[in-house]
Design a protein around this motif. Structure first.
Motif, PDB file in Angstrom:
ATOM      1  N   TYR A 181      -4.281 -15.535  44.895  1.00  0.00           N
ATOM      2  CA  TYR A 181      -3.880 -16.265  43.413  1.00  0.00           C
ATOM      3  C   TYR A 181      -3.822 -17.477  43.808  1.00  0.00           C
ATOM      4  CZ  TYR A 181      -2.697 -11.147  42.227  1.00  0.00           C
ATOM      5  OH  TYR A 181      -2.779  -9.900  42.108  1.00  0.00           O
ATOM      6  N   LYS A 195      -9.005 -11.463  32.364  1.00  0.00           N
ATOM      7  CA  LYS A 195      -9.536 -10.238  33.051  1.00  0.00           C
ATOM      8  C   LYS A 195      -8.616  -9.242  33.317  1.00  0.00           C
ATOM      9  CE  LYS A 195     -12.893  -9.109  36.542  1.00  0.00           C
ATOM     10  NZ  LYS A 195     -13.895  -9.398  37.777  1.00  0.00           N
ATOM     11  N   ASP A 196      -7.510  -9.366  33.993  1.00  0.00           N
ATOM     12  CA  ASP A 196      -6.454  -8.590  34.402  1.00  0.00           C
ATOM     13  C   ASP A 196      -5.953  -7.730  33.038  1.00  0.00           C
ATOM     14  OD1 ASP A 196      -6.241  -9.289  36.956  1.00  0.00           O
ATOM     15  OD2 ASP A 196      -4.682 -10.605  36.831  1.00  0.00           O
ATOM     16  N   GLN A 199      -8.716  -5.365  31.377  1.00  0.00           N
ATOM     17  CA  GLN A 199      -8.876  -4.100  32.256  1.00  0.00           C
ATOM     18  C   GLN A 199      -7.491  -3.580  32.269  1.00  0.00           C
ATOM     19  OE1 GLN A 199     -10.607  -5.587  35.856  1.00  0.00           O
ATOM     20  NE2 GLN A 199     -12.660  -6.000  35.121  1.00  0.00           N
ATOM     21  N   LEU A 200      -6.342  -4.084  31.657  1.00  0.00           N
ATOM     22  CA  LEU A 200      -5.189  -3.196  31.665  1.00  0.00           C
ATOM     23  C   LEU A 200      -4.582  -3.223  33.061  1.00  0.00           C
ATOM     24  CD1 LEU A 200      -5.976  -0.236  29.275  1.00  0.00           C
ATOM     25  CD2 LEU A 200      -5.025  -2.468  28.605  1.00  0.00           C
ATOM     26  N   LYS A 201      -4.971  -4.411  33.826  1.00  0.00           N
ATOM     27  CA  LYS A 201      -4.304  -4.595  35.295  1.00  0.00           C
ATOM     28  C   LYS A 201      -3.047  -5.128  35.153  1.00  0.00           C
ATOM     29  CE  LYS A 201      -8.485  -4.131  37.909  1.00  0.00           C
ATOM     30  NZ  LYS A 201      -9.489  -4.678  38.842  1.00  0.00           N
ATOM     31  N   PHE A 202      -1.831  -4.750  34.424  1.00  0.00           N
ATOM     32  CA  PHE A 202      -0.751  -5.497  34.246  1.00  0.00           C
ATOM     33  C   PHE A 202       0.101  -6.020  35.292  1.00  0.00           C
ATOM     34  CE2 PHE A 202      -1.371  -2.741  30.310  1.00  0.00           C
ATOM     35  CZ  PHE A 202      -1.608  -3.751  29.522  1.00  0.00           C
ATOM     36  N   LYS A 203      -0.096  -4.932  36.549  1.00  0.00           N
ATOM     37  CA  LYS A 203       0.680  -5.396  37.633  1.00  0.00           C
ATOM     38  C   LYS A 203      -0.012  -6.654  38.545  1.00  0.00           C
ATOM     39  CE  LYS A 203       2.277  -3.490  42.073  1.00  0.00           C
ATOM     40  NZ  LYS A 203       2.250  -2.224  43.011  1.00  0.00           N
ATOM     41  N   SER A 204      -1.394  -6.677  38.257  1.00  0.00           N
ATOM     42  CA  SER A 204      -1.993  -8.119  38.813  1.00  0.00           C
ATOM     43  C   SER A 204      -1.733  -9.229  37.972  1.00  0.00           C
ATOM     44  CB  SER A 204      -3.556  -7.581  38.905  1.00  0.00           C
ATOM     45  OG  SER A 204      -4.067  -8.645  39.460  1.00  0.00           O
ATOM     46  N   ASN A 207       1.870 -10.189  39.014  1.00  0.00           N
ATOM     47  CA  ASN A 207       1.899 -10.593  40.452  1.00  0.00           C
ATOM     48  C   ASN A 207       1.089 -11.913  40.307  1.00  0.00           C
ATOM     49  OD1 ASN A 207       3.080  -8.480  41.731  1.00  0.00           O
ATOM     50  ND2 ASN A 207       1.468  -7.494  42.130  1.00  0.00           N
ATOM     51  N   ARG A 208       0.038 -12.073  39.725  1.00  0.00           N
ATOM     52  CA  ARG A 208      -0.618 -13.638  39.699  1.00  0.00           C
ATOM     53  C   ARG A 208       0.494 -14.692  39.196  1.00  0.00           C
ATOM     54  NH1 ARG A 208      -5.745 -14.490  39.247  1.00  0.00           N
ATOM     55  NH2 ARG A 208      -6.424 -12.426  38.857  1.00  0.00           N
ATOM     56  N   GLU A 413      -0.948  -4.322  50.365  1.00  0.00           N
ATOM     57  CA  GLU A 413      -1.780  -3.319  49.464  1.00  0.00           C
ATOM     58  C   GLU A 413      -1.797  -1.681  50.005  1.00  0.00           C
ATOM     59  OE1 GLU A 413      -5.433  -4.922  48.175  1.00  0.00           O
ATOM     60  OE2 GLU A 413      -4.571  -6.950  47.854  1.00  0.00           O
TER      61      GLU A 413
END
Length: 433
Positions: A181, A195-196, A199-204, A207-208, A413
């Motif tokens: 990041y 993009k997160d 793509q429903l990448k809420f954790k990413s 974290n970002r 990870e």
């Protein structure tokens, strides 16, 4: 000094004999076409030709080492004790196979010059290799054959003392992006965030921004951990940093960022630093030269080692470009998804250009395992088993183990869980009997 009699001293003969005798077995070798000189030599000697001269140590020669260019070579694989062999040479030879011809075939990557099915990146596939097809990819056969030759020579010359080599490791740390990041710039950061969300990448997404605002540690920033491991090992790690321009294939950090430059300099204080060439530099010597000069300015010394993006090799052009730019070592030769020995050896070897029929000064350190190959194995126990198996294969011939890990392999990870343990097994393998 070993003296070899042969009917013709070709560049291929000099190349492969020096690899087997000097690099693997540790003894000097010279050649002669004069029978009188051969007879007068009162130490280690052998003949490599079509017919035995007398009762000397003799290996019947295959035609491939006296040819030029490529030909349609017939290969028939046979069992040979615990391994395989090809280019069978009959009963009169001291050993049943012409290991010099077969070693040359593997080391020169003869098969990679021939028409082959390639993957989407244009890479030679492990499944297309004779080693994979005939079940010996997991063995450093060139070294195994060399040791079989050594045993046969020892029986013939019982008073000769062969030097002993010692098992070693050369861990590779590949850094396609130093951070996940951090230091990505405003456009890439916001692009990644959008993009997160899409793509429903809420954790990413969470974290970002936690990393950017300094509230969390960047998951790819494992350099302190790796440097601490280096301090505990007498074997130097080799880091390869990608500094090429952002593209579809390469998504590294801008090499002008001061914090990134500072990181590379810090790593260079403890480890060897090489260049991970960008995808477009593989085929473009001007881009490669620019990247070489750029990293040399950062590490303040001449670049000695390189590794191609995506482990892609276009033979012979990729290696010719490195030779032209006086890069001494390359660490690209290997398979991403298969554990084993692409060139059949766990001893560094020089690149032989089959088109020009010349040995080059470029030293190839073929890697034998990449972290991604272990991802295909489900349990950590089975991963450790596979790792120990290849370590034991290399220890049998006291070779050099070259594993490739990435900086993010040491992150927390889930997919990389247990890989710190695997890396420790490699580091500790040099301390075992």
């Amino acid at each position: 000094m070993l003296l070899v009699y042969t009917h013709k001293i070709s560049p291929r003969i000099k190349y492969v004999f020096k690899h087997i005798f000097t690099r693997v077995l540790g003894i000097d070798v010279s050649f002669t076409t004069k029978i009188e000189k051969f007879i007068a030599h009162d130490s280690l000697k052998m003949s490599y030709t079509k017919q035995q001269l007398g009762n000397e140590f003799f290996i019947k020669s295959h035609d491939i080492l006296f040819e030029q260019g490529l030909s349609d070579v017939e290969i028939h694989i046979h069992d040979w004790d615990e391994t395989k062999g090809f280019f069978f040479n009959g009963e009169k030879s001291a050993i049943p196979f012409d290991i010099f011809a077969s070693s040359f075939y593997l080391l020169s990557r003869y098969e990679e010059y021939l028409p082959q099915v390639r993957d989407e990146f244009g890479r030679f596939l492990a499944t297309e290799s004779i080693a994979f097809k005939h079940g010996f990819l997991h063995q450093p056969v060139v070294d195994i054959w060399a040791f079989k030759l050594k045993d046969a020579l020892q029986n013939h010359f019982p008073d000769f003392n062969f030097p002993k080599r010692v098992y070693s490791i050369k861990p590779i740390i590949d850094v396609p992006s130093a951070y996940n990041y951090k230091l990505k710039g405003i456009m890439r950061t916001w692009g990644g965030a959008v993009k997160d969300l899409l793509q429903l990448k809420f954790k990413s997404f969470y974290n970002r921004f936690m990393v950017i605002f300094g509230l969390k540690h960047d998951p790819f920033d494992t350099f302190k951990y790796i440097i601490n491991k280096q301090k505990q090992s007498r074997f130097k790690f080799v880091f390869f940093f990608l500094i090429g321009a952002y593209s579809t294939y390469d998504k590294g950090i801008n090499a002008n960022k001061k914090k990134f430059i500072s990181l590379i300099k810090q790593v260079a204080d403890y480890c060897i630093v090489g260049l991970k060439t960008s995808f477009f530099a593989i085929d473009n010597i001007l881009i490669l030269k620019k990247e070489k000069l750029q990293i040399e300015a950062i590490i303040n010394t001449s670049l000695t080692a390189s590794r191609q993006s995506y482990s892609k090799l276009n033979l012979p052009e990729s290696y010719r470009n490195l030779v032209e730019l006086e890069i001494k070592e390359d660490y690209t030769m290997g398979y991403i998804n298969h554990i084993g020995f692409r060139a059949g050896s766990c001893t560094p070897f020089l690149f032989y250009d089959l088109d020009y029929e010349v040995q080059t000064p470029l030293k190839i350190h073929s890697y034998h395992l990449m972290d991604y190959a272990l991802l295909k194995i489900q349990s950590l126990l089975d991963k450790k088993k596979a790792l120990n198996e290849i370590i034991n294969e290399i220890k049998e011939v006291n070779g050099e183990f070259v594993p490739v890990f990435h900086n993010y392999t040491f992150s927390n990870e889930p997919r990389w869980r247990g890989f710190k343990d695997l890396f420790n097994i490699i580091l500790e393998s040099v301390n075992e009997d």
